[in-house]
Design an enzyme around this catalytic site. Structure first.
Site, PDB file in Angstrom:
ATOM      1  N   SER A 247     -49.843  88.913 -79.334  1.00 23.81           N
ATOM      2  CA  SER A 247     -50.530  88.530 -78.525  1.00 23.81           C
ATOM      3  C   SER A 247     -50.086  87.274 -78.023  1.00 23.81           C
ATOM      4  CB  SER A 247     -51.462  87.573 -79.004  1.00 23.81           C
ATOM      5  OG  SER A 247     -52.678  87.890 -78.255  1.00 23.81           O
ATOM      6  N   ASP A 473     -55.659  97.405 -73.682  1.00 23.17           N
ATOM      7  CA  ASP A 473     -55.544  96.289 -74.740  1.00 23.17           C
ATOM      8  C   ASP A 473     -56.647  95.055 -73.533  1.00 23.17           C
ATOM      9  OD1 ASP A 473     -55.382  93.425 -75.387  1.00 23.17           O
ATOM     10  OD2 ASP A 473     -53.463  94.090 -76.421  1.00 23.17           O
ATOM     11  N   HIS A 501     -56.318  95.133 -79.035  1.00 20.33           N
ATOM     12  CA  HIS A 501     -54.841  94.536 -78.609  1.00 20.33           C
ATOM     13  C   HIS A 501     -54.150  94.518 -79.964  1.00 20.33           C
ATOM     14  CE1 HIS A 501     -53.591  90.668 -78.032  1.00 20.33           C
ATOM     15  NE2 HIS A 501     -54.336  89.877 -78.519  1.00 20.33           N
TER      16      HIS A 501
END
Length: 531
Positions: A247, A473, A501
């Site tokens: 991320s 996601d 995610h």
């Protein structure tokens, strides 16, 4: 990158994820912690260093010789890894507070490692996201379950708290009681008076952050963290950086790759952030992706026995919208007496969307809310905000998230522009768009100007970088992975056809095995792998 409903909706909200990597990662880490407790007699160290004996580390002179001018003392520092946290080792690493003035004040970066269990190849430095996530906690909680045995054999797994996060010159702003009060506050941002009240409150909080954090608050931008990462590489005595970033950690990793291309080793960037787009473009893309995730969740729920969302997908989504609208009109009290407003409700709603394994928990919370009890939804929001059931907050991720973003991004704070953005968001994301609007109020009166302009990253290194995207996601839309792969040039793209995610550590062998092989042997996966 962790999504959070706008802090204008309520200040420093509990966003969709944990303020760390993602809710999915957070739940996996919690499970790993429980498993660690059950298997307390099993050592993580295996064939590596003995637990209980401090280990001294210092960079080889050849590594120090490559240090940027003026930073040699930081690259050559000796660190001692002390036993800590059961079978782990911990240390702190000294870095300049301001890289523009390396002879000035310094700060300490906290790190934890799980020593390799076999023949060590080097260290794998890990950032789980955020911004604001604790890599220290991630390795401590997930080392047993998240990584395969070949990876654990090959590497010391090193988690660190980036500057501004938890143990590393943390951003400090409010007491726990003040955080509870701020999360429960309600603003009518459709009115000038409501917007002015939100701006005034955010200005006051920004002032608190500056006063309580001190001068380091001006220097917790991502480029500074990337420079810290190179010092960490040196003190673990690796000629090249081996790195896993999730991320926001992909943004940190790609920033490092642009600054230190010749020092890039084996780098995996999972749940990619596109560094070339503006904050408003990031927000719009996330709002659309979360809307898509809600529809995927509803479709799945309606295939399960006892799903409370009747009818087709459109009807199920409308029931969720009706719930949100009802809370917006009439906030409700949870069983613990706390008032749940619409933003808190939405925070709880999007938290489980980070991992489809958490969807059953969302179903329970929705069913309870349909029956008039918002307590489970509040608990999900609290998990996202790192609030324990006893009322204490276990991290500063919310504050770090906002402070880092204010330095990394220029946010539009003009009233007309923010109201226009709200209309776009609500058009593209009818369920959640309203709650993603007015993000510009977060940084309108931040005490320090942003230091970065959105731009594509440039990477000229010889080692291919692995970029991973996930089709479902909600926080880092899959399109960003393709964009980052193109910008990097010497990179390969892997795409997981899944929900939630990030992928590595929770997807399938089609993703896991090639990534493990890359980390252990250096052989890059096939470009454009889709599975």
């Amino acid at each position: 990158m962790t999504a959070r409903p706008s802090a204008a909706r309520h200040r420093f909200p509990a966003g969709g994820a944990t303020g760390h990597a993602s809710m999915g990662r957070g739940l996996r880490a919690a499970g790993a912690l429980a498993l660690t407790m059950v298997l307390a007699s099993c050592s993580l160290l295996g064939g590596g260093e003995e637990r209980g004996e401090p280990a001294t580390a210092k960079a080889d002179p050849s590594i120090v010789a490559g240090a940027p001018e003026g930073l040699e003392e930081f690259y050559s520092q000796e660190v001692v890894w002390e036993p800590c946290e059961e079978d782990f080792q911990c240390t702190t690493v000294t870095v300049p507070m301001d890289y523009g003035n390396p002879d000035g004040e310094t700060i300490e970066i906290a790190a934890l490692r799980a020593p390799s269990t076999g023949k060590k190849k080097g260290s794998l430095l890990i950032n789980p996201g955020g911004p604001g996530a604790s890599g220290y906690d991630f390795v401590k909680d997930a080392a047993l379950t998240h990584f395969s045995q070949p990876v654990r054999d090959a590497y010391d797994l090193v988690g660190f708290d980036p500057r501004g996060v938890k143990r590393s010159a943390p951003v400090t702003c409010m007491t726990d009681a003040e955080r509870d009060a701020a999360r429960a506050k309600i603003y009518d941002l459709d009115t000038d008076a409501g917007l002015a009240a939100a701006l005034a409150d955010n200005k006051a909080i920004a002032s608190q952050c500056k006063e309580q954090t001190g001068p380091s608050l001006a220097h917790i931008d991502t480029e500074s963290s990337a420079r810290d990462l190179d010092i960490l590489r040196a003190v673990v005595n690796d000629a090249k950086l081996n790195y896993l970033g999730y991320s926001y950690g992909t943004f940190l990793g790609s920033t490092y790759a642009s600054l230190f291309p010749d020092q890039v080793g084996r780098m995996v960037l999972d749940g990619a952030l596109d560094p070339s787009i503006s904050y408003e473009e990031i927000t719009l893309s996330q709002a659309k992706a979360f809307e898509k995730a809600i529809r995927s969740y509803v479709a799945d729920c309606q295939q399960q026995d006892g799903c409370p969302l009747d009818g087709d997908v459109n009807a199920g989504v409308q029931l969720i919208r009706d719930l949100i609208n009802g809370i917006q009109q009439n906030p409700q009290k949870a069983k613990d007496g706390r008032l749940v407003n619409a933003t808190m409700f939405v925070s709880g709603l999007i938290t489980p969307l980070y991992n489809d394994e958490s969807w059953p928990a969302l179903t329970q919370a929705i069913e309870a809310a349909l029956n008039g009890d918002v307590s489970l939804m509040l608990r999900l929001a609290d998990i996202g905000a790192d609030r324990s059931s006893n009322g204490s907050y276990t991290s500063n991720s919310t504050f770090a998230f906002n402070a880092i973003n204010c330095l990394d991004h220029r946010m539009e704070a003009d009233t007309g522009a923010m109201r226009a953005e709200q209309r776009r968001l609500m058009q593209e994301s009818p369920t959640l768009g309203y709650f993603f609007a007015y993000g510009g109020t977060n940084c309108a009166d931040w005490p320090y100007e942003n230091v970065r302009t959105p731009a594509p990253v440039e990477y000229t290194g010889d080692t291919p970088i692995v970029v991973i995207g996930t089709t479902g996601d909600p926080a880092t839309p899959v399109e960003w992975a393709a964009s980052l792969r193109k910008q990097l040039g010497n990179a390969v793209l892997m795409t997981w056809e899944g929900e939630g995610h990030t992928a590595y550590g929770r997807s399938n062998t089609c993703i896991e095995d090639p990534v493990d092989a890359y980390l252990v042997s250096g052989k890059a996966p096939a470009d454009n792998t889709v599975c």
